[in-house]
Design an enzyme around this catalytic site. Structure first.
Site, PDB file in Angstrom:
ATOM      1  N   LYS A  38       0.829  -1.203   0.000  1.00  0.00           N
ATOM      2  CA  LYS A  38       0.000   0.000   0.000  1.00  0.00           C
ATOM      3  C   LYS A  38       0.871   1.263   0.000  1.00  0.00           C
ATOM      4  O   LYS A  38       0.663   2.170  -0.813  1.00  0.00           O
ATOM      5  CB  LYS A  38      -0.888  -0.037   1.236  1.00  0.00           C
ATOM      6  CG  LYS A  38      -1.997   0.950   1.212  1.00  0.00           C
ATOM      7  CD  LYS A  38      -2.742   0.879   2.538  1.00  0.00           C
ATOM      8  CE  LYS A  38      -3.980   1.733   2.459  1.00  0.00           C
ATOM      9  NZ  LYS A  38      -5.123   1.021   1.936  1.00  0.00           N
ATOM     10  N   ARG A 108      -3.116   2.992   8.977  1.00  0.00           N
ATOM     11  CA  ARG A 108      -3.458   1.708   8.337  1.00  0.00           C
ATOM     12  C   ARG A 108      -2.234   0.812   8.228  1.00  0.00           C
ATOM     13  O   ARG A 108      -1.127   1.293   8.033  1.00  0.00           O
ATOM     14  CB  ARG A 108      -3.965   1.942   6.914  1.00  0.00           C
ATOM     15  CG  ARG A 108      -5.301   2.597   6.813  1.00  0.00           C
ATOM     16  CD  ARG A 108      -5.713   2.606   5.342  1.00  0.00           C
ATOM     17  NE  ARG A 108      -7.079   3.014   5.157  1.00  0.00           N
ATOM     18  CZ  ARG A 108      -7.449   4.269   4.905  1.00  0.00           C
ATOM     19  NH1 ARG A 108      -6.554   5.213   4.813  1.00  0.00           N
ATOM     20  NH2 ARG A 108      -8.725   4.560   4.734  1.00  0.00           N
ATOM     21  N   GLY A 117      -8.164  -8.066   5.457  1.00  0.00           N
ATOM     22  CA  GLY A 117      -8.921  -8.176   6.704  1.00  0.00           C
ATOM     23  C   GLY A 117      -8.128  -8.717   7.884  1.00  0.00           C
ATOM     24  O   GLY A 117      -8.665  -8.907   8.956  1.00  0.00           O
ATOM     25  N   MET A 119      -5.251  -7.406   9.252  1.00  0.00           N
ATOM     26  CA  MET A 119      -4.625  -6.446  10.160  1.00  0.00           C
ATOM     27  C   MET A 119      -5.495  -5.217  10.345  1.00  0.00           C
ATOM     28  O   MET A 119      -6.624  -5.172   9.891  1.00  0.00           O
ATOM     29  CB  MET A 119      -3.231  -6.145   9.674  1.00  0.00           C
ATOM     30  CG  MET A 119      -2.343  -7.363   9.933  1.00  0.00           C
ATOM     31  SD  MET A 119      -0.657  -7.021   9.629  1.00  0.00           S
ATOM     32  CE  MET A 119      -0.717  -6.502   7.968  1.00  0.00           C
ATOM     33  N   ARG A 376      -4.031  -0.878  -6.596  1.00  0.00           N
ATOM     34  CA  ARG A 376      -3.311  -2.165  -6.528  1.00  0.00           C
ATOM     35  C   ARG A 376      -3.766  -3.022  -7.707  1.00  0.00           C
ATOM     36  O   ARG A 376      -4.825  -2.743  -8.301  1.00  0.00           O
ATOM     37  CB  ARG A 376      -3.576  -2.883  -5.206  1.00  0.00           C
ATOM     38  CG  ARG A 376      -5.037  -3.169  -4.987  1.00  0.00           C
ATOM     39  CD  ARG A 376      -5.277  -3.790  -3.639  1.00  0.00           C
ATOM     40  NE  ARG A 376      -6.702  -3.736  -3.336  1.00  0.00           N
ATOM     41  CZ  ARG A 376      -7.243  -4.046  -2.191  1.00  0.00           C
ATOM     42  NH1 ARG A 376      -6.492  -4.425  -1.196  1.00  0.00           N
ATOM     43  NH2 ARG A 376      -8.542  -3.983  -2.002  1.00  0.00           N
ATOM     44  N   HIS A 494      -8.837 -44.907  -8.446  1.00  0.00           N
ATOM     45  CA  HIS A 494      -9.516 -45.291  -9.683  1.00  0.00           C
ATOM     46  C   HIS A 494     -10.510 -44.213 -10.121  1.00  0.00           C
ATOM     47  O   HIS A 494     -10.503 -43.756 -11.271  1.00  0.00           O
ATOM     48  CB  HIS A 494     -10.230 -46.633  -9.460  1.00  0.00           C
ATOM     49  CG  HIS A 494     -10.959 -47.123 -10.660  1.00  0.00           C
ATOM     50  ND1 HIS A 494     -12.294 -46.892 -10.843  1.00  0.00           N
ATOM     51  CD2 HIS A 494     -10.529 -47.794 -11.755  1.00  0.00           C
ATOM     52  CE1 HIS A 494     -12.675 -47.417 -12.004  1.00  0.00           C
ATOM     53  NE2 HIS A 494     -11.609 -47.976 -12.571  1.00  0.00           N
ATOM     54  N   ARG A 658       0.890 -49.291 -23.256  1.00  0.00           N
ATOM     55  CA  ARG A 658       1.463 -50.018 -22.128  1.00  0.00           C
ATOM     56  C   ARG A 658       0.842 -51.404 -22.062  1.00  0.00           C
ATOM     57  O   ARG A 658      -0.377 -51.557 -22.117  1.00  0.00           O
ATOM     58  CB  ARG A 658       1.164 -49.265 -20.833  1.00  0.00           C
ATOM     59  CG  ARG A 658       1.703 -49.992 -19.612  1.00  0.00           C
ATOM     60  CD  ARG A 658       1.461 -49.218 -18.371  1.00  0.00           C
ATOM     61  NE  ARG A 658       0.074 -49.279 -17.960  1.00  0.00           N
ATOM     62  CZ  ARG A 658      -0.419 -48.559 -16.954  1.00  0.00           C
ATOM     63  NH1 ARG A 658       0.354 -47.713 -16.306  1.00  0.00           N
ATOM     64  NH2 ARG A 658      -1.675 -48.674 -16.612  1.00  0.00           N
ATOM     65  N   SER A 804       9.269 -43.565 -19.482  1.00  0.00           N
ATOM     66  CA  SER A 804       8.122 -42.728 -19.133  1.00  0.00           C
ATOM     67  C   SER A 804       7.915 -42.833 -17.625  1.00  0.00           C
ATOM     68  O   SER A 804       7.747 -43.934 -17.091  1.00  0.00           O
ATOM     69  CB  SER A 804       6.878 -43.212 -19.877  1.00  0.00           C
ATOM     70  OG  SER A 804       5.778 -42.424 -19.498  1.00  0.00           O
ATOM     71  N   GLY A 806       6.199 -43.007 -14.341  1.00  0.00           N
ATOM     72  CA  GLY A 806       4.864 -43.274 -13.780  1.00  0.00           C
ATOM     73  C   GLY A 806       4.878 -42.733 -12.364  1.00  0.00           C
ATOM     74  O   GLY A 806       5.146 -43.444 -11.401  1.00  0.00           O
ATOM     75  N   THR A 807       4.607 -41.456 -12.257  1.00  0.00           N
ATOM     76  CA  THR A 807       4.783 -40.811 -10.947  1.00  0.00           C
ATOM     77  C   THR A 807       3.676 -41.157  -9.958  1.00  0.00           C
ATOM     78  O   THR A 807       3.812 -40.859  -8.775  1.00  0.00           O
ATOM     79  CB  THR A 807       4.882 -39.284 -11.122  1.00  0.00           C
ATOM     80  OG1 THR A 807       3.912 -38.879 -12.089  1.00  0.00           O
ATOM     81  CG2 THR A 807       6.262 -38.889 -11.579  1.00  0.00           C
ATOM     82  N   ASN A 808       2.605 -41.795 -10.431  1.00  0.00           N
ATOM     83  CA  ASN A 808       1.590 -42.243  -9.457  1.00  0.00           C
ATOM     84  C   ASN A 808       2.192 -43.362  -8.608  1.00  0.00           C
ATOM     85  O   ASN A 808       2.199 -43.305  -7.377  1.00  0.00           O
ATOM     86  CB  ASN A 808       0.341 -42.787 -10.159  1.00  0.00           C
ATOM     87  CG  ASN A 808      -0.286 -41.772 -11.078  1.00  0.00           C
ATOM     88  OD1 ASN A 808      -0.127 -40.573 -10.869  1.00  0.00           O
ATOM     89  ND2 ASN A 808      -0.982 -42.238 -12.098  1.00  0.00           N
ATOM     90  N   CYS A 871       3.953 -39.861 -17.519  1.00  0.00           N
ATOM     91  CA  CYS A 871       2.549 -40.157 -17.812  1.00  0.00           C
ATOM     92  C   CYS A 871       1.728 -40.318 -16.544  1.00  0.00           C
ATOM     93  O   CYS A 871       0.553 -40.622 -16.592  1.00  0.00           O
ATOM     94  CB  CYS A 871       2.433 -41.383 -18.702  1.00  0.00           C
ATOM     95  SG  CYS A 871       3.046 -42.875 -17.921  1.00  0.00           S
ATOM     96  N   TYR A 891       8.618 -34.709 -22.935  1.00  0.00           N
ATOM     97  CA  TYR A 891       7.174 -34.467 -22.994  1.00  0.00           C
ATOM     98  C   TYR A 891       6.500 -34.757 -21.662  1.00  0.00           C
ATOM     99  O   TYR A 891       7.063 -35.444 -20.808  1.00  0.00           O
ATOM    100  CB  TYR A 891       6.527 -35.326 -24.104  1.00  0.00           C
ATOM    101  CG  TYR A 891       6.537 -36.811 -23.830  1.00  0.00           C
ATOM    102  CD1 TYR A 891       5.523 -37.401 -23.081  1.00  0.00           C
ATOM    103  CD2 TYR A 891       7.573 -37.622 -24.299  1.00  0.00           C
ATOM    104  CE1 TYR A 891       5.529 -38.757 -22.821  1.00  0.00           C
ATOM    105  CE2 TYR A 891       7.581 -38.978 -24.044  1.00  0.00           C
ATOM    106  CZ  TYR A 891       6.563 -39.543 -23.299  1.00  0.00           C
ATOM    107  OH  TYR A 891       6.561 -40.881 -23.024  1.00  0.00           O
TER     108      TYR A 891
HETATM  109  C1  PEP Z   1       1.733 -44.254 -12.842  1.00  0.00           C
HETATM  110  O1  PEP Z   1       1.942 -45.120 -12.002  1.00  0.00           O
HETATM  111  O2  PEP Z   1       2.087 -43.078 -12.705  1.00  0.00           O
HETATM  112  C2  PEP Z   1       0.998 -44.587 -14.069  1.00  0.00           C
HETATM  113  C3  PEP Z   1       0.857 -43.699 -15.030  1.00  0.00           C
HETATM  114  O3  PEP Z   1       0.412 -45.795 -14.128  1.00  0.00           O
HETATM  115  P1  PEP Z   1      -0.940 -46.203 -13.368  1.00  0.00           P
HETATM  116  O4  PEP Z   1      -1.535 -44.950 -12.806  1.00  0.00           O
HETATM  117  O5  PEP Z   1      -1.803 -46.824 -14.391  1.00  0.00           O
HETATM  118  O6  PEP Z   1      -0.449 -47.151 -12.351  1.00  0.00           O
HETATM  119 MG    MG Z   2       1.736 -47.194 -12.572  1.00  0.00          MG
END
Ligand code: PEP
Ligand code: MG
Length: 912
Positions: A38, A108, A117, A119, A376, A494, A658, A804, A806-808, A871, A891
């Site tokens: 401010k 102020r 809100g 302070m 602002r 799921h 896959r 690839s 598979g971060t899940n 992925c 990617y």
């Molecule tokens: C994962 O594990 O990140 C993945 C893409 O495979 P899924 O979710 O089908 O196990």
């Molecule tokens: Mg997986």
């Protein structure tokens, strides 16, 4: 000794107070850290020649000193402050504390980042028994003066004498503000007044007397009748409010550091409520709801700022543009005081050109003289953020890069999905909260089984499927439903994956739901919602509401600003964006969203259709190779047909397929009835089949017989899938269709698994190409989704053409945290700050991310140019996309509806 003196003199030279007024300012917009947002903007406006009531900013460093010095202001502050007050007095031609023509001040807070809100503010500082008579004489308006006085007493006793003094009222009703407000109500009731504005000068004068008594009685001290005392009380209270409970809690949520401190802005008061030639208003340099480049705002004559915002009186439209059907009869500033409006319009133009962004401004008109009180950067919704960014870039105000950086990728969701009307949402009854797994809004009638969902939808009903959790067997109902709500599950359960794939609104892990399937009713915190009742979901926030709320439909196709911004984003990004899809229709939808290939085709999703599940079950339940091969041969033509459809849809773009991944028992019948039918079709005794079915049970299926472990133990299964892929590719290529399959082996932990599976695939590929007498370009790669795969990524690279992530699964296995059960406790972790964010939503960069970096480095140490992507669900989450760009992936792949968000985030990653 010498050193000490030097230190002292540095301290003495420190500038604590920054003055602004009459076109000159000590500070500027870039000094937000020192002057707060401010204060820095007030200084900037003054330097731009904009009329701002003069005043000064006490720096955030003073706040830091205040806390280091047992909550006392530094010594030299007083002298610097006196000088600035004198300058302010000179410009205003009035004196602070003067009995004839007193200057009044506002005090102020103003931190670096806005903390709405959180302070404190004290207005009208300087009203005392000494200055009141003079001000009445000067303004000839005793009502205004006593109204200002009672407002000062209310704010001061609340902020300075109660909150800053650390007095905790037992209940809200014991708080001083509440007591004083109750007193006003009492007078109004007695006199049968409807509004505060009905109170006369005499009423207000008497109220001020009563206020003093109540304050003394409640807080044990008299209200200070000295202008200086009031000012210092106000300043200290603002500093104290930095460490107030609310402010600390807010900073914790917003992740703002405690050591920033707040600045204090002291400014000459100007009044919009001195009579009918005064006014006050708030405005935006562009319409914040639509983004249209038109000055937009509201104002009120004879009023103070809070009256406009609080909605006690219906605010007037500022100009013709702001008028609506309901407000068209009300006076606009543009029509009523055209000269002042023109001046305001010139100022708003100047501010926007100067800041190169939409501004949210506050102004006051005192005796037909215009004063700017604040500017602002204005908040805006997704639609308007996009429109403003594009229009500003086209007019040359900003460049395209800046336009892209102005829009939060998540704001695109507002365009891609229908959304719940925010005004209705505010008023609605919230039933429960869960995890926001699929964005957008949806409304429909509750159904509790997938079969009911399908049946009701067939009859033309819009339904929301509510389950404890979903399994592949619910897919037909999920497809038929408008949205999905589950009581269990995390962000990669799921239900979440499937809903996101279709762009459906979805809330998971909503633990307040207790579903009684027998009675077809859901109990939510003592409330009963029956099957067939209407509910509304906000999947972007994870909120469930009772009844029907208004929805705004999505229409990105007709939004020219969105389309233009996306073409700009594509010019800047270097990361490719693919989609996760397993049907030609999903693939086509993703192409429309700009996907450049398929990064994950989960073949198991192709096995659940009614005509296939029997063959799959026969395959799994056969206890010998011959039986399995017989069942597999039935699946081959079906799979081949699937792949052909997808290859055709993608027309030569890469398609990563896959091979089968999930534990086999997921495909098995759950009831004896289904099992009996299957036994009959397989011509095996029911008991034998039942025993085999039970033998397949796993205690921990996520870590059990799944992924490439299926291929290793049943190579004929992977061989069939490879054959289906290669035959589909060869047949299409013969017809002139371009194809580019990438065959992917899941859940590899040891190089030998990949080595074997690669051989299986290559053998089949050789044989098929020989049979068709044609060569098809294809690659064989692997998912990197287990910590061991990351650690040994150099060994694995020898046998992989691509990786690839598979971060899940990688998140699940790195944390040792089941992705399907995380909904029970992860929200607690996030709410209580143990984790900054759900790691299934945004990549845990310090943990999972480090493993990914290791895998990239190790993999590329063996194959320098190996193609690498992601992925897992994180591939469509903006922060994770930026991370993937930074670690050098080629990617990201995500569900179709998230493709635009990923494209946009990738552009921002490249532009930072
Ligand atoms: C994962 O594990 O990140 C993945 C893409 O495979 P899924 O979710 O089908 O196990
Ligand atoms: Mg997986």
């Amino acid at each position: 000794m010498g050193k000490k003196t030097a230190k002292k003199s540095v301290k003495r030279a420190r500038k604590w107070v920054y003055f602004f007024g009459a076109e000159k300012a000590d500070g500027k917009a870039t000094m937000k850290n020192l002057l707060g947002g401010k204060g820095a903007n007030l200084a900037e406006m003054v330097s731009l020649g904009i009329p701002v009531p003069p005043g000064f900013t006490i720096t955030t460093e003073v706040c830091t000193e205040f806390y280091q010095n047992r909550q006392r202001e530094p010594q030299r502050l007083k002298a610097q402050l006196s000088k600035s007050i004198a300058k302010t007095e000179k410009i205003m031609g009035k004196k602070f504390g003067d009995s004839m023509d007193p200057l009044l001040l506002s005090v102020r807070s103003g931190a670096r980042a806005s903390m709405p809100g959180m302070m404190e503010t004290v207005l009208n500082v300087g009203l005392t028994t000494k200055t009141i008579p003079g001000l009445i004489k000067k303004t000839d308006n005793p009502r205004f003066v006593y109204d200002a006085y009672r407002r000062l007493m209310m704010m001061y006793s609340d902020v300075v004498m109660e909150k800053a003094a650390g007095i905790e009222p037992k209940t809200e009703h014991d708080g001083i503000r509440h007591k004083l407000e109750a007193e006003i109500e009492l007078v109004k009731k007695k006199k049968r007044y409807k509004n505060d504005t009905d109170l006369t000068a005499d009423d207000l004068k008497k109220l001020c007397g009563t206020f003093k008594v109540i304050i003394k009685k409640t807080l044990g001290k008299p209200f200070p009748d000295d202008h200086d005392k009031q000012l210092w009380g106000g300043i200290s209270a603002v500093f104290s409010s930095w460490m107030g409970k609310r402010a600390i809690a807010y900073r914790k949520i917003e992740k703002l550091p405690d050591d920033w401190g707040t600045a204090v802005n002291v400014q000459a008061m100007v009044f919009g409520n001195t009579g009918e030639d005064s006014a006050t208003g708030v405005a935006f340099t562009r319409n914040p709801a639509t983004g249209e480049n038109a000055f937009f705002g509201e104002w009120l004559t004879n009023a103070q700022g809070e009256d406009v915002v609080a909605g006690i009186r219906t605010a007037y439209p500022l100009n013709i543009h702001t008028k609506t059907r309901d407000t068209k009869h009300l006076p606009s500033l543009e029509q009523m005081w055209p000269k002042l409006y023109k001046q305001l319009d010139r100022i708003q133009n100047k501010l926007e050109r100067h800041y190169k962004d939409m501004q949210d401004i506050e102004f006051t008109i005192e005796g037909k003289r215009l004063w700017m009180l604040q500017t602002r950067v204005g908040k805006r919704n997704g639609q308007s953020a996009i429109r403003m960014a594009v229009e500003m870039a086209k007019s040359g105000l900003i460049n395209r890069q800046t336009a892209i950086m102005r829009v939060n990728p998540n704001q695109l969701d507002e365009l891609l999905h229908p959304s719940v009307d925010p005004a209705e949402e505010k008023k609605a009854t919230e039933l429960a909260k869960g995890l926001p797994a699929g964005p957008g809004g949806a409304l429909g009638r509750v159904v509790l089984t997938a079969d009911d969902a399908e049946a009701w939808a067939k009859k033309g009903e819009t339904v929301i499927l509510v389950r404890n959790e979903t399994s592949p067997e619910d897919v037909h109902g999920m497809h038929a439903a408008e949205a999905i709500l589950t009581s269990k599950g995390g962000m990669t359960s799921h239900a979440a994956l499937v809903a996101r794939g279709w762009g459906k609104c979805c809330i998971v892990g909503c633990s307040a739901l207790h579903i009684d399937l027998k009675k077809k009713v859901i109990n939510i915190n003592g409330k009963k919602i029956k099957q067939g009742d209407y509910i509304t979901l906000n999947g972007s926030k994870g909120r469930v509401y009772e009844g029907k709320l208004k929805l705004t439909p999505a229409d990105p196709e007709h939004n020219k600003w969105y389309k233009e911004l996306m073409t700009w984003a594509d010019q800047f990004r270097t990361l490719n964006v693919r989609t996760n899809a397993e049907s030609p229709s999903d693939a086509k939808a993703a192409l429309k969203f700009g996907a450049e290939g398929i990064g994950l085709c989960r073949t198991e999703h192709m096995f659940f259709e009614a005509d296939r599940i029997t063959a799959v079950r026969q395959m799994i339940l056969s206890d010998n190779l011959a039986g399995r091969e017989k069942a597999i041969s039935k699946l081959l033509p079906m799979q081949k047909g699937d792949f052909k459809g997808i290859f055709k849809a993608m027309a030569g773009l890469p398609v990563t397929i896959r091979l089968l991944d999930p534990p086999l028992h997921e495909f098995l019948p759950h009831t004896d009835k289904d099992l009996r039918a299957l036994a009959k079709s397989m011509r095996v005794p029911f008991d034998k089949l039942k025993a085999r079915n039970e033998a397949l049970h796993e205690f921990n299926p996520m870590l059990g017989h799944r992924g490439c472990r299926l291929g290793v133990t049943y190579p004929e299964l992977y061989a069939m899938q490879a054959r289906a892929i290669m035959e589909a590719a060869c047949e299409l290529k013969k017809k002139g269709v371009k194809v580019y399959p990438e065959i992917m082996i899941p859940l590899v932990s040891h190089v030998n698994e990949l080595k074997d599976m690669r051989e299986v695939v290559l053998d089949v590929a050789r044989e098929v190409q020989k049979k068709y007498k044609i060569k098809v370009s294809f690659t064989v790669g692997t998912m990197i989704e287990l910590p061991r795969a990351c650690i040994t990524a150099d060994e694995i690279a020898e046998y992989a053409d691509f990786y690839s992530f598979g971060t899940n699964d990688l998140t699940q296995t790195t944390y040792g945290l089941s992705r399907d059960d995380s909904g029970r406790f992860l929200p607690y972790y996030v709410e209580h700050g143990l984790l900054k964010e759900d790691p299934f939503v945004s990549i845990d960069q310090e943990g999972v991310g480090e493993l990914m970096k290791m895998a990239v480095k190790k993999g590329r140490s063996v194959k320098g140019d190996m193609k690498m992507g992601i992925c897992g669900e994180h591939g469509g989450e903006p922060k994770s996309v930026v991370f993937c760009h930074d670690i050098g992936l080629d990617y990201v792949s995500c569900s179709p509806f998230r493709v635009p968000i990923a494209r946009f985030a990738a552009a921002q990653a490249a532009l930072r």
